[in-house]
Design an enzyme around this catalytic site. Structure first.
Site, PDB file in Angstrom:
ATOM      1  N   ARG A  55       0.822  -1.199   0.000  1.00 33.97           N
ATOM      2  CA  ARG A  55       0.000   0.000   0.000  1.00 33.97           C
ATOM      3  C   ARG A  55       0.863   1.258   0.000  1.00 33.97           C
ATOM      4  O   ARG A  55       2.020   1.227   0.396  1.00 33.97           O
ATOM      5  CB  ARG A  55      -0.926   0.019   1.226  1.00 33.97           C
ATOM      6  N   LYS A 198      -8.459  -2.257   1.333  1.00 30.00           N
ATOM      7  CA  LYS A 198      -8.363  -1.331   2.458  1.00 30.00           C
ATOM      8  C   LYS A 198      -9.177  -0.064   2.203  1.00 30.00           C
ATOM      9  O   LYS A 198      -9.590   0.610   3.145  1.00 30.00           O
ATOM     10  CB  LYS A 198      -6.901  -0.991   2.762  1.00 30.00           C
ATOM     11  N   HIS A 217     -10.582  -3.370  13.319  1.00 29.81           N
ATOM     12  CA  HIS A 217      -9.532  -4.055  12.564  1.00 29.81           C
ATOM     13  C   HIS A 217      -9.091  -5.258  13.395  1.00 29.81           C
ATOM     14  O   HIS A 217      -8.190  -5.175  14.213  1.00 29.81           O
ATOM     15  CB  HIS A 217      -8.352  -3.094  12.327  1.00 29.81           C
ATOM     16  N   SER A 235       0.726  -6.232  12.169  1.00 31.48           N
ATOM     17  CA  SER A 235       1.394  -7.270  11.386  1.00 31.48           C
ATOM     18  C   SER A 235       2.481  -7.966  12.219  1.00 31.48           C
ATOM     19  O   SER A 235       3.259  -7.316  12.911  1.00 31.48           O
ATOM     20  CB  SER A 235       2.029  -6.613  10.161  1.00 31.48           C
ATOM     21  N   LYS A 239      -2.151 -12.372  14.824  1.00 33.52           N
ATOM     22  CA  LYS A 239      -3.608 -12.213  14.708  1.00 33.52           C
ATOM     23  C   LYS A 239      -4.238 -13.322  13.868  1.00 33.52           C
ATOM     24  O   LYS A 239      -5.208 -13.957  14.280  1.00 33.52           O
ATOM     25  CB  LYS A 239      -3.877 -10.831  14.073  1.00 33.52           C
ATOM     26  N   THR A 240      -3.670 -13.569  12.692  1.00 36.78           N
ATOM     27  CA  THR A 240      -4.222 -14.604  11.799  1.00 36.78           C
ATOM     28  C   THR A 240      -3.932 -15.992  12.359  1.00 36.78           C
ATOM     29  O   THR A 240      -4.811 -16.851  12.414  1.00 36.78           O
ATOM     30  CB  THR A 240      -3.618 -14.455  10.379  1.00 36.78           C
ATOM     31  N   ASP A 254      -9.804 -10.300   9.483  1.00 36.17           N
ATOM     32  CA  ASP A 254      -9.215  -8.959   9.406  1.00 36.17           C
ATOM     33  C   ASP A 254     -10.153  -7.782   9.711  1.00 36.17           C
ATOM     34  O   ASP A 254      -9.724  -6.799  10.284  1.00 36.17           O
ATOM     35  CB  ASP A 254      -8.621  -8.754   8.007  1.00 36.17           C
ATOM     36  N   ARG A 319       1.385 -12.317  -1.183  1.00 38.95           N
ATOM     37  CA  ARG A 319       0.075 -12.537  -0.571  1.00 38.95           C
ATOM     38  C   ARG A 319      -0.817 -13.411  -1.433  1.00 38.95           C
ATOM     39  O   ARG A 319      -0.575 -13.581  -2.622  1.00 38.95           O
ATOM     40  CB  ARG A 319      -0.631 -11.199  -0.324  1.00 38.95           C
TER      41      ARG A 319
END
Length: 529
Positions: A55, A198, A217, A235, A239-240, A254, A319
């Protein structure tokens, strides 16, 4: 398909529109017309995003409009753009799209709850972008498509064409700009597909609080008894990984919204990092990379088409975007009840935050607004020792309102539903990065399991000074020494005090930015020296 219901101003749709095509059709076009595209050995579409492989937050703009000017948290995240400059960018995008031989339109939904979902239309010139958003938005049924009507928001993606650097408000040839009044987003000068994902999240981050519900988020899963957990984290904090639990169906990885009835996922898919991905470490994600998925910027064997997930030649930010139903224990529709537990994840490379602490409501707000984690040496050029990173509400780049607004809404929800909030450090223990060791994933999973079983709620707690945190004296399958960083520390007590003092001061300095809107109780919930 027919171009009925498509009225995006200025775009010529005569004869070249490809609307809501199937993944198979989009594969065919991508392979035929887009250089660098291939099919991986597992069936995913491999695509390249060009020069931009991540991004471009510095090039994001929000239009300054009378109807929204008082709502937006203006500053480094939301930089102002005039209505005139937005109109120039829109015109530039439309002029480019009108020169293309093919245009792709995808109509989908953001939000699984019909009461709050919005209709999103994507107009783009690359089949890869259309397939990406087919995965990331919620795919309508044929009947829903027939009755789609006008979208609530339109993304006009002319990313192959640059912005004019001389347009007022531009800083480069890349521009990602949102007009809430026109209900449009325009992308120029970047083909990185994550900008669209996003962008939708940013729009929802504005519209949902305006509708009185809280956008978050976070990842989210649900236990066998219907108990929902939210996981916040930047990141690299887990989390994932920690929300992927074979015993607990996944609601989403997410983006979520917490309403009066519970939570819902905003997206219809997942966008997972694939660097160093393996079937052993993350089998659910590995096996989701199949026909219909989009792999970005990966390196593969030209003969076998087998992807080398360790190769960072193009970028470390490789990704994959795939529909959420590719995850075996995804809960469809992606909705759940009111959360019982909230986990704030941090990766503390200073080695002084405990692996788990139970937070008071005021501490929960303090740590939510702070959004702390630490980069470690080697992840970026010039980083030689741990570097603190603070991202408000664990998602600062996507906030539209002031962080305190989201925090106050969260506090109200926590109080209403008597939610437990935990701070979980997946970073270093026994010393800072380079001396101590990263807390084992096995221990972090044991902590999360103890939260979900209710054992941690019943545990005995001790006070952990400076940060004034309540830390459990015992957690099943985690050594007691690990739970208290001052006991695990392998250096001198003086070094420990110096390090914890350093981190406390970084927290205090960061929080000054929010102090004018925070209550004395929240400010007092931070570290005290």
């Amino acid at each position: 398909m027919a171009s009925s219901n498509i009225t995006t101003e200025g775009i010529n749709y005569e004869g070249k529109i490809r609307r809501n095509q199937s993944p198979s059709q989009l594969y065919e076009d991508a392979l035929r017309y887009e250089p660098g595209t291939a099919i991986s050995s597992s069936g995913a579409l491999i695509a390249e995003s060009g020069k931009k492989t991540g991004r471009s937050p510095r090039d994001k703009r929000v239009v300054e409009e009378a109807s929204t000017v008082d709502d937006v948290w203006w500053g480094p995240v939301n930089k102002k753009l005039s209505e005139e400059s937005f109109a120039i960018n829109y015109e530039r995008a439309v002029d480019y799209l009108n020169t293309r031989d093919r245009l792709y339109v995808f109509d989908g939904f953001a939000g699984w709850d019909p009461k709050y979902r919005i209709k999103v239309r994507v107009v783009c010139a690359r089949a890869y972008h259309a397939l990406f958003m087919n995965n990331m938005l919620i795919r309508p049924t044929q009947e829903e498509l027939d009755n789609f009507g006008e979208p609530d928001f339109t993304i006009v993606n002319a990313g192959q064409f640059p912005a004019n650097k001389f347009t007022k408000g531009m800083t480069s040839s890349t521009s990602v700009s949102i007009s809430f009044e026109r209900r449009q987003m325009v992308i120029l000068g970047t083909e990185y597909a994550g900008e669209m994902k996003k962008g939708v999240f940013t729009v929802m981050h504005y519209l949902m609080p305006k509708a009185g519900v809280l956008s978050l988020h976070s990842s989210c899963n649900e236990g066998p008894a219907g108990d929902v957990s939210l996981f916040f984290g930047l990141s690299g904090t887990g989390k994932t990984t920690l929300s992927a639990d074979p015993q607990r169906p996944l609601i989403g990885d997410d983006e979520h919204v917490w309403t009066e009835n519970g939570v819902f996922n905003i997206e219809g898919g997942c966008y997972a990092k694939t660097i160093d991905l393996s079937a052993e470490k993350e089998p659910e994600i590995f096996n989701a990379i199949r026909f219909g998925s989009v792999l970005e910027n990966v390196i593969y064997d030209k003969n076998t088409r087998v992807v080398d997930y360790t190769d960072k030649t193009i970028t470390e930010n490789t990704r994959c975007a795939y529909p959420i139903e590719y995850i075996p224990n995804a809960k469809i529709p992606c909705v759940g009840g009111n959360p019982k537990n909230i986990v704030l994840l941090t990766c503390d490379a200073f080695g002084v935050l405990p692996p788990v602490a139970k937070l008071t409501p005021a501490q929960a707000m303090y740590h939510f607004i702070s959004g702390y984690t630490a980069k470690i040496a080697g992840t970026e050029e010039g980083v030689t020792e741990p570097e603190a990173t603070f991202s408000a509400c664990f998602g600062q780049p996507f906030l539209v309102w002031h962080p305190v607004k989201y925090a106050q809404m969260l506090a109200q929800k926590m109080q209403e539903h008597n939610v437990n909030v935990w701070l979980v450090n997946t970073g270093w223990n026994g010393g800072a990065y380079g001396i101590g060791k990263r807390i084992s994933l096995k221990y972090s999973r044991a902590i999360i399991d103890a939260i979900h079983s209710g054992e941690l709620e019943q545990a005995e707690y001790a006070n952990y000074g400076v940060f004034n945190l309540q830390i459990p004296t015992a957690v099943p399958n985690v050594p007691a020494k690990v739970l208290d960083p001052s006991q695990a520390w392998e250096g001198t007590p003086e070094e420990f005090q110096d390090t914890i003092g350093k981190l406390a001061r970084l927290f205090q300095t960061n929080f000054k930015e929010y102090a004018d809107q925070a209550t004395p109780e929240i400010i007092a919930a931070g570290p005290q020296l």
